[in-house]
Design a protein around this motif. Structure first.
Motif, PDB file in Angstrom:
ATOM      1  N   ARG A  31       0.900  -1.100   0.174  1.00  0.00           N
ATOM      2  CA  ARG A  31       0.135   0.262  -0.133  1.00  0.00           C
ATOM      3  C   ARG A  31       0.839   1.383  -0.022  1.00  0.00           C
ATOM      4  O   ARG A  31       0.618   2.062  -0.766  1.00  0.00           O
ATOM      5  N   GLU A  32       1.987   1.474   0.726  1.00  0.00           N
ATOM      6  CA  GLU A  32       2.651   2.309   0.814  1.00  0.00           C
ATOM      7  C   GLU A  32       3.693   2.519  -0.428  1.00  0.00           C
ATOM      8  O   GLU A  32       3.672   3.617  -1.048  1.00  0.00           O
ATOM      9  N   LEU A  33       3.942   1.399  -1.035  1.00  0.00           N
ATOM     10  CA  LEU A  33       4.629   1.582  -2.169  1.00  0.00           C
ATOM     11  C   LEU A  33       3.903   2.137  -3.442  1.00  0.00           C
ATOM     12  O   LEU A  33       4.266   2.847  -4.263  1.00  0.00           O
ATOM     13  N   ASN A  34       2.806   1.712  -3.216  1.00  0.00           N
ATOM     14  CA  ASN A  34       1.888   2.239  -4.275  1.00  0.00           C
ATOM     15  C   ASN A  34       1.440   3.492  -4.504  1.00  0.00           C
ATOM     16  O   ASN A  34       1.093   4.211  -5.550  1.00  0.00           O
ATOM     17  N   LEU A  35       1.689   4.407  -3.314  1.00  0.00           N
ATOM     18  CA  LEU A  35       1.433   5.750  -3.291  1.00  0.00           C
ATOM     19  C   LEU A  35       2.717   6.522  -3.733  1.00  0.00           C
ATOM     20  O   LEU A  35       2.563   7.595  -4.464  1.00  0.00           O
ATOM     21  N   ILE A  36       3.877   5.783  -4.122  1.00  0.00           N
ATOM     22  CA  ILE A  36       5.056   6.487  -4.948  1.00  0.00           C
ATOM     23  C   ILE A  36       5.505   5.929  -6.113  1.00  0.00           C
ATOM     24  O   ILE A  36       6.243   6.534  -6.889  1.00  0.00           O
ATOM     25  N   THR A  37       4.661   4.800  -6.496  1.00  0.00           N
ATOM     26  CA  THR A  37       4.924   4.317  -7.895  1.00  0.00           C
ATOM     27  C   THR A  37       4.056   4.714  -8.654  1.00  0.00           C
ATOM     28  O   THR A  37       2.698   4.645  -8.477  1.00  0.00           O
ATOM     29  N   ASP A  38       4.264   4.545  -9.961  1.00  0.00           N
ATOM     30  CA  ASP A  38       3.251   4.617 -11.289  1.00  0.00           C
ATOM     31  C   ASP A  38       2.360   3.301 -11.266  1.00  0.00           C
ATOM     32  O   ASP A  38       2.681   2.102 -10.747  1.00  0.00           O
ATOM     33  N   ARG A  39       1.513   3.050 -12.186  1.00  0.00           N
ATOM     34  CA  ARG A  39       0.551   1.845 -12.400  1.00  0.00           C
ATOM     35  C   ARG A  39       1.270   0.622 -12.720  1.00  0.00           C
ATOM     36  O   ARG A  39       1.024  -0.271 -12.577  1.00  0.00           O
ATOM     37  N   ASN A  40       2.762   0.879 -13.373  1.00  0.00           N
ATOM     38  CA  ASN A  40       3.609  -0.081 -13.632  1.00  0.00           C
ATOM     39  C   ASN A  40       4.345  -0.597 -12.749  1.00  0.00           C
ATOM     40  O   ASN A  40       5.543  -1.176 -13.000  1.00  0.00           O
ATOM     41  N   ASP A  47      11.461  10.443  -6.594  1.00  0.00           N
ATOM     42  CA  ASP A  47      10.433   9.984  -5.431  1.00  0.00           C
ATOM     43  C   ASP A  47      11.157   9.147  -4.539  1.00  0.00           C
ATOM     44  O   ASP A  47      10.296   9.129  -3.343  1.00  0.00           O
ATOM     45  N   LEU A  48      11.904   8.305  -4.932  1.00  0.00           N
ATOM     46  CA  LEU A  48      12.588   7.479  -3.819  1.00  0.00           C
ATOM     47  C   LEU A  48      13.155   8.290  -2.843  1.00  0.00           C
ATOM     48  O   LEU A  48      12.957   7.894  -1.438  1.00  0.00           O
ATOM     49  N   LEU A  49      14.009   9.107  -3.368  1.00  0.00           N
ATOM     50  CA  LEU A  49      14.810   9.933  -2.395  1.00  0.00           C
ATOM     51  C   LEU A  49      13.669  10.966  -1.272  1.00  0.00           C
ATOM     52  O   LEU A  49      13.875  10.923  -0.198  1.00  0.00           O
ATOM     53  N   TYR A  50      12.631  11.458  -2.258  1.00  0.00           N
ATOM     54  CA  TYR A  50      11.688  12.211  -1.329  1.00  0.00           C
ATOM     55  C   TYR A  50      11.072  11.254  -0.326  1.00  0.00           C
ATOM     56  O   TYR A  50      10.775  11.734   0.749  1.00  0.00           O
ATOM     57  N   ALA A  51      10.588  10.099  -0.735  1.00  0.00           N
ATOM     58  CA  ALA A  51      10.051   9.104   0.322  1.00  0.00           C
ATOM     59  C   ALA A  51      10.840   8.653   1.374  1.00  0.00           C
ATOM     60  O   ALA A  51      10.499   8.680   2.445  1.00  0.00           O
ATOM     61  N   PHE A  52      12.441   8.506   1.308  1.00  0.00           N
ATOM     62  CA  PHE A  52      13.349   8.299   2.281  1.00  0.00           C
ATOM     63  C   PHE A  52      13.372   9.390   3.243  1.00  0.00           C
ATOM     64  O   PHE A  52      13.328   9.290   4.375  1.00  0.00           O
ATOM     65  N   VAL A  53      13.344  10.645   2.470  1.00  0.00           N
ATOM     66  CA  VAL A  53      13.442  11.940   3.332  1.00  0.00           C
ATOM     67  C   VAL A  53      12.233  11.890   4.231  1.00  0.00           C
ATOM     68  O   VAL A  53      12.338  12.193   5.423  1.00  0.00           O
ATOM     69  N   GLU A  54      11.180  11.724   3.698  1.00  0.00           N
ATOM     70  CA  GLU A  54       9.975  11.713   4.524  1.00  0.00           C
ATOM     71  C   GLU A  54       9.901  10.759   5.968  1.00  0.00           C
ATOM     72  O   GLU A  54       9.508  11.028   6.828  1.00  0.00           O
ATOM     73  N   SER A  56      12.636   9.230   7.180  1.00  0.00           N
ATOM     74  CA  SER A  56      13.557   9.825   8.093  1.00  0.00           C
ATOM     75  C   SER A  56      13.206  10.914   8.969  1.00  0.00           C
ATOM     76  O   SER A  56      13.277  10.892   9.941  1.00  0.00           O
ATOM     77  N   TYR A  57      12.253  11.888   8.377  1.00  0.00           N
ATOM     78  CA  TYR A  57      11.941  12.891   9.141  1.00  0.00           C
ATOM     79  C   TYR A  57      10.720  12.273  10.166  1.00  0.00           C
ATOM     80  O   TYR A  57      10.773  12.568  11.541  1.00  0.00           O
ATOM     81  N   GLU A  58       9.948  11.348   9.916  1.00  0.00           N
ATOM     82  CA  GLU A  58       8.990  10.835  10.777  1.00  0.00           C
ATOM     83  C   GLU A  58       9.633  10.279  11.866  1.00  0.00           C
ATOM     84  O   GLU A  58       9.670  10.047  13.070  1.00  0.00           O
ATOM     85  N   ASN A  59      10.921   9.261  11.643  1.00  0.00           N
ATOM     86  CA  ASN A  59      11.637   8.680  12.448  1.00  0.00           C
ATOM     87  C   ASN A  59      12.233   9.708  13.468  1.00  0.00           C
ATOM     88  O   ASN A  59      12.401   9.486  14.889  1.00  0.00           O
ATOM     89  N   TYR A  60      12.800  10.805  12.797  1.00  0.00           N
ATOM     90  CA  TYR A  60      13.277  11.936  13.736  1.00  0.00           C
ATOM     91  C   TYR A  60      12.266  12.479  14.761  1.00  0.00           C
ATOM     92  O   TYR A  60      12.643  12.743  15.851  1.00  0.00           O
ATOM     93  N   MET A  61      11.179  12.787  14.291  1.00  0.00           N
ATOM     94  CA  MET A  61      10.194  13.049  15.234  1.00  0.00           C
ATOM     95  C   MET A  61       9.874  12.213  16.200  1.00  0.00           C
ATOM     96  O   MET A  61       9.670  12.499  17.327  1.00  0.00           O
TER      97      MET A  61
END
Length: 77
Positions: A31-40, A47-54, A56-61
């Motif tokens: 489900r999480e992966l479907n949020l950042i990948t296209d239909r294929n 997008d992978l980098l952005y997801a990693f940053v997001e 990481s920020y959740e982990n930081y908080m």
């Protein structure tokens, strides 16, 4: 605010990977992966980098909240 430069390199630009995950986590992960990948199921490096940053920020908080809770517990004893 500090700006961080990231260089993403790849030996092969279009490669697919298979990963094995435990059933319960696999459902959540898909489900999480479907949020950042296209239909294929393609994933752009940006997008992978952005997801990693997001994440990481959740982990930081979360770590910050845990440390604050520890300090409160120490002060009550």
């Amino acid at each position: 605010m500090k700006e961080i430069k990231v260089n993403i390199t790849s030996r092969s630009l279009s490669r697919s990977y298979n990963i094995s995950l435990d059933d319960e986590f696999a459902i959540f992960f898909e489900r999480e992966l479907n949020l950042i990948t296209d239909r294929n199921k393609n994933l752009d490096a940006k997008d992978l980098l952005y997801a990693f940053v997001e994440k990481s920020y959740e982990n930081y908080m979360q770590n910050k909240e845990i440390n604050e809770l520890f300090k409160k517990l120490e002060n009550t004893n």
